[in-house]
Design an enzyme around this catalytic site. Sequence first.
Site: not given
Ligand code: SUG
Length: 443
Positions: A176, A252, A373
């Site tokens: 990730e 994460h 993020c």
């Molecule tokens: O991977 N959301 C992302 C958010 C990422 C956040 N990043 C960090 N914590 N670094 C994920 O869960 C949601 C997309 C949707 O539901 O359409 C999404 O992918």
Amino acid sequence: MNPTAHEVNLDSLVAPFHNFAGLSRGNVASEAHRGAVSNPKAAALQGLEKMKLLADLGVKQAVLPPQERPDLRLLRRVGFRGRDAQILDEAYKTEPRLLAMCYSASSMWTANAATVCPSADATDHRVHFTPANLASQVHRSLEAPKTAELLKAVFPRGPYFVHHAPLPVTSYWGDEGAANHMRLCADHGAPGVQVFVYGRAAAVVSGAGPRIYRARQTLEASRAVARLHRTDPKATLFIRQNPCAIDAGAFHNDVAAVSHRNLLLYHAEAFEDGDASVRKIEHLLARRNVELQAIRVTSEELSLTEAVQSYLFNSQLATLPDETTALIAPVECREMPRARQVVENILEGPNPITSVHYVDLRESMKNGGGPACTRLRVALTPDELAYAHAAVFFTDDLYTRLRHCIEHHYRDRLTLNDLADPSFLEEVRCAMEKLSRVLDLPL
Ligand code: SUG
């Protein structure tokens, strides 16, 4: 040792098709907003304003373009045929969730784009990049090839930058990126300690893991990235996320902890073996003659659930030109009294954080993405910085041109039904072309 190194924050501009499809299991905000109407214009402007704030505070800021979607190649690969409009129509009617996966704007969360090792920490003294395979979810796994291409365009191969291929896309090597990696050091240019935070060991079948959600980052992936980046094994740690934190929605590590230089702001329940992990970090840093400054927030002050709601630990930390540290926190922390109290305690406490800036990233937050993020940190020496692609670095002029593009080419209302509309596809293509010209990067 290169004390003049800078930390560059690389953010991706939010795409014109930012939407709420609820694709991310274990990400409570994403699941809660499934089917909601999104506002891509507001989302992109919120991200841009955050970049401007950081740039105005004196932080080196750079911008990546959004990745092109929908991924029609994937739809063709899995059997959809015909013209683009027919493919959209057929996918929407038969597999709407798949269409949403191919239309996700998820490359906006740049902390997941890659893991980066600065030259000060690599035994070959070069900057290493490994794009994250994001193997745990289909919509995110589509990002890696383009991420690799963009990183190579911004940090060209040559004397300074080494680009590794993403790890094989299987759950064994679920990676990730920087969201599960922390680097602690005295200064960005000084050798530091590399901390890889994994959710599960793929090779271990038994043992207690999260009960509700599946951990995304594997120990095997973390080890592979550390090897590729030639980190010093004596300054590299692998610690495990607390399975309870994952079950509470900290999918994460950066939802429960954030580091910056020798500072570690973390929730007491972030790591599996609690403060033993922090003592290990402290010990390795001490070997570098660096003292860890840890700010521990207990569950009594802020429960894990509140941490996930407020995204306090997803704040950015930035060193300002006067050497004080600013906390860039989501506005949700100002609105939740207990989170706000924790921020106030931090500001009064014996640590270098002396100011807070609350940023409105509500559109991103509804998909589980806070300030931290949205950025990938790349520590660079002046020579490395001079070798990077200049057009992506933030200036007032770039800000104005991007803002103009967003205001003219982005909708302020988007539903999942709109994703099937061929005229929306045309609109998206036009916006993407304009953006790629502004940033002088290929689509
Ligand atoms: O991977 N959301 C992302 C958010 C990422 C956040 N990043 C960090 N914590 N670094 C994920 O869960 C949601 C997309 C949707 O539901 O359409 C999404 O992918």
